[in-house]
Design a protein around this motif. Structure first.
Motif: not given
Lengths: 573, 68
Positions: A200-202, A206-211, A424-428
């Motif tokens: 679930x975390x990953x 991934x969704x947030x990176x795409x956003x 902090x970067x969004x995926x993190x």
């Protein structure tokens, strides 16, 4: 000042009341003070009266047993004398050969691979002559293949290492192109197992990176404050039970950049002997007076507090502006847990502030995974500044500070990290949000509670088994960091290599991080380690222990033990 | 085979010697230097003992008047 110098006789029930912050019955005793103004026998925590010559030092001296709801068992077995003598002898031989090699390098009989000053600088103050550089050139280089091993998979319970070989005794390495697969990972800080590449975390990351993309491109104060940062901070505040929290991009920088903001000249910082380098750096950068108390020793801390309050600042004897006690939750080199109930009682009595660095203990201790405060069942409002990192239990990177709303608002405007460092970067951020929700149980599954329970069971089982095999293990029985003593310098290298031959990756630690004769191997347990993996690992550790003669412990070996039963788990259902 | 067992035991003892004296970490030529120094000093001590021990024992016995 007069209220502080009034001396109170504490009883057990009033110690309890003090913990709850209520007023307690005060009885004034007239006791004559000694010449230096220090009055004995009115301290909260007395020295134990009988001097017992036992093999164990620092065994659980809990004078106020009412402060601790569970038994607090820590052991740091003393170094056997023969082993200490042989270790010094080994270091002596290595030092002699180190001087020989330095001589050969100086007279150009041997090629010098290490950094040297240029010809023009030879008459200046030497750069590479101190003991640290001597140690690095002559001792560290010889067993350097045990550190900095390149990893080429996710650092979960099993890991893949890049195979490398050295043809000139560890001065240069070459990659053979092969990969050592499925090495059991006892070195990564992965306490709850959130360092994974599926789940679930990953998916959320991934969704947030795409956003949002990956980079932020600005600092928190300028244009780098995103809505997910705000969401994360509210979540962290709820998780810890504090009013407000703030997050930073790097755990080390959280300590070193924020302590200078909180204290300054005219303040006193009492820091533990074995604090982490980031805390030491922050404390030194702040410019306050620093006094170091013995590791986890409440009598030493109380004496320093009393002296500080009675005598004030060094020359002017004015009262200190602030007294800040800096401690960590779990000390990763010793495996010991801080004596938090006693520190909070002391802090309330002497009106000092407490800075608690929960880098290793957040997520790993406590029935709900909320850290050291949860483990001792205390109120998180008692700790003034709760700091922690997301690296160890949340599978991300970064740090946070939690506390009262005024404190955090002040930090938002004055912290060096907020003003100058990228946020902090969004995926993190999303990784932390998802993993924190899993731990709290808000995602609807019991995955968080299962993992916390699994970690606690693994810890108890692993520690008990290693102790029964006869190794010297330091630290508290509930801490997931397990340091095992090696002592001799050759055994540091031999242990790391033999374990890798048996497909187990361990971290061995030597001189600058530990005292010179107390080198150790440090195991970090994880919730993803299954019982079979732990058994394989224990089998290999026992073999290597027999081969290298590492079973130094001098207590009695118990019976060939009964099987592990579920009653041994420290968690209550 | 008994000789094989003795050889294994001996090589285990040699490994322990390497670990305790930290020779495990040194390069082969350094091990040779250290071992030859150690063996020469030990050899000299044994030779001196062999040559002088009878004289020393006779002197002690003479002192305690056990023999004339």
């Amino acid at each position: 000042m007069s209220s502080r110098s009034r001396l109170t006789k504490m009883t057990e029930s009033s110690a309890n009341k003090l913990l709850n912050g209520d007023a307690c019955n005060r009885t004034i005793n007239e006791k004559k003070s000694s010449k230096n103004g220090f009055v004995k026998s009115h301290c909260l925590f007395q020295q134990p009266h009988k001097y017992r010559r036992t093999v164990e030092k620092n065994q659980n001296v809990t004078p106020s047993s009412s402060l601790y709801k569970k038994p607090f068992v820590e052991s740091f077995e003393e170094t056997p004398l023969l082993v200490a003598v042989l270790t010094y002898m080994g270091y002596g031989i290595l030092t002699i050969f180190g001087y020989l090699r330095d001589f050969l390098r100086h007279w150009n009989i041997e090629k010098c691979h290490v950094a040297q000053e240029r010809e023009e600088q030879k008459d200046f103050v030497p750069l590479y002559q101190d003991f640290e550089n001597f140690y690095t050139r002559n001792l560290y280089m010889r067993i350097r293949d045990n550190w900095n091993r390149p990893i080429c998979s996710v650092p979960g319970a099993k890991i893949d290492l890049v195979d490398r070989v050295s043809h000139n005794y560890n001065w240069t390495f070459e990659h053979t192109g092969k990969v050592v697969k499925d090495v059991i990972n006892l070195g990564s800080y992965n306490y709850l197992g959130f360092a994974e590449n599926t789940g679930a975390c990953v998916d959320a990351s991934i969704e947030v990176t795409q956003k949002y993309g990956v980079g932020v491109g600005s600092t928190r104060c300028e244009m780098g404050n995103m809505d997910i940062h705000e969401e994360l901070e509210q979540l962290v505040a709820r998780f810890l039970g504090v009013e407000s929290a703030m997050t930073f991009g790097m755990g080390f920088a959280t300590n070193s950049m924020n302590i200078p903001v909180l204290t300054g000249k005219g303040c006193l910082i009492l820091s533990d002997e074995l604090n982490h380098a980031s805390l030491v750096l922050g404390v030194r950068l702040s410019g306050s007076t620093i006094r170091v108390f013995k590791h986890n020793n409440m009598q030493s801390l109380e004496k320093m507090l009393r002296d500080a309050i009675v005598h004030g600042q060094p020359r002017t004897h004015r009262p200190w502006k602030k007294i800040l006690i800096v401690v960590e939750g779990i000390y990763s080199m010793e495996g010991s847990i801080v004596r938090l109930p006693e520190i909070i009682a002391l802090k309330k009595r002497y009106k000092a502030y407490l800075y608690l660095d929960e880098a290793h203990s957040i997520g790993a201790l406590g029935p709900n995974g909320r850290g050291v405060v949860d483990y001792f069942d205390l109120d998180s409002k008692d700790v003034d500044i709760m700091m922690g990192t997301f690296t160890k239990s949340f599978g991300a990177s970064g740090g946070y500070i939690g506390g009262k709303k005024e404190l955090i608002d002040y930090l938002r405007h004055h912290s060096h990290s907020a003003l100058y460092a990228t946020s902090m970067p969004p995926p993190v951020v999303q990784q932390i949000i998802t993993s924190m929700k899993i731990i709290m149980g808000e995602d609807g599954t019991t995955l968080g509670a299962d993992r916390i329970r699994q970690l606690s069971e693994n810890t108890t089982y692993f520690r008990r088994k290693l102790h029964d095999m006869g190794f010297i293990i330091y630290g508290n029985d509930h801490s997931p960091v397990v340091p095992m003593m090696l002592y001799m310098p050759a055994k540091i290298g031999a242990f790391g290599r033999e374990m890798l031959k048996r497909n187990i990756g361990t971290v061995v630690v030597g001189f600058p991080a530990t005292p010179i004769i107390e080198s150790r191997a440090r195991f970090c347990l994880s919730a993803l380690h299954t019982r079979e993996m732990l058994d394989t690992a224990l089998q290999a550790i026992s073999e290597v222990g027999e081969l290298l003669q590492l079973k130094y412990s001098r207590h009695q070996q118990p019976h060939p033990s009964l099987e592990w039963t579920s009653e041994d788990s420290q968690l209550q259902d | 085979m008994a000789l094989g067992d003795y050889w294994k035991q001996l090589s285990w003892f040699y490994y322990q010697y390497l670990l305790v004296t930290a020779l495990y970490m040194l390069e082969p030529w350094e091990r040779t230097v250290f071992n030859s120094l150690l063996i020469s000093v030990a050899g000299m001590a044994v030779y001196t003992g062999y040559v002088f021990m009878p004289q020393h024992i006779m002197a002690i016995l003479h002192y305690f008047e056990v023999v004339q």
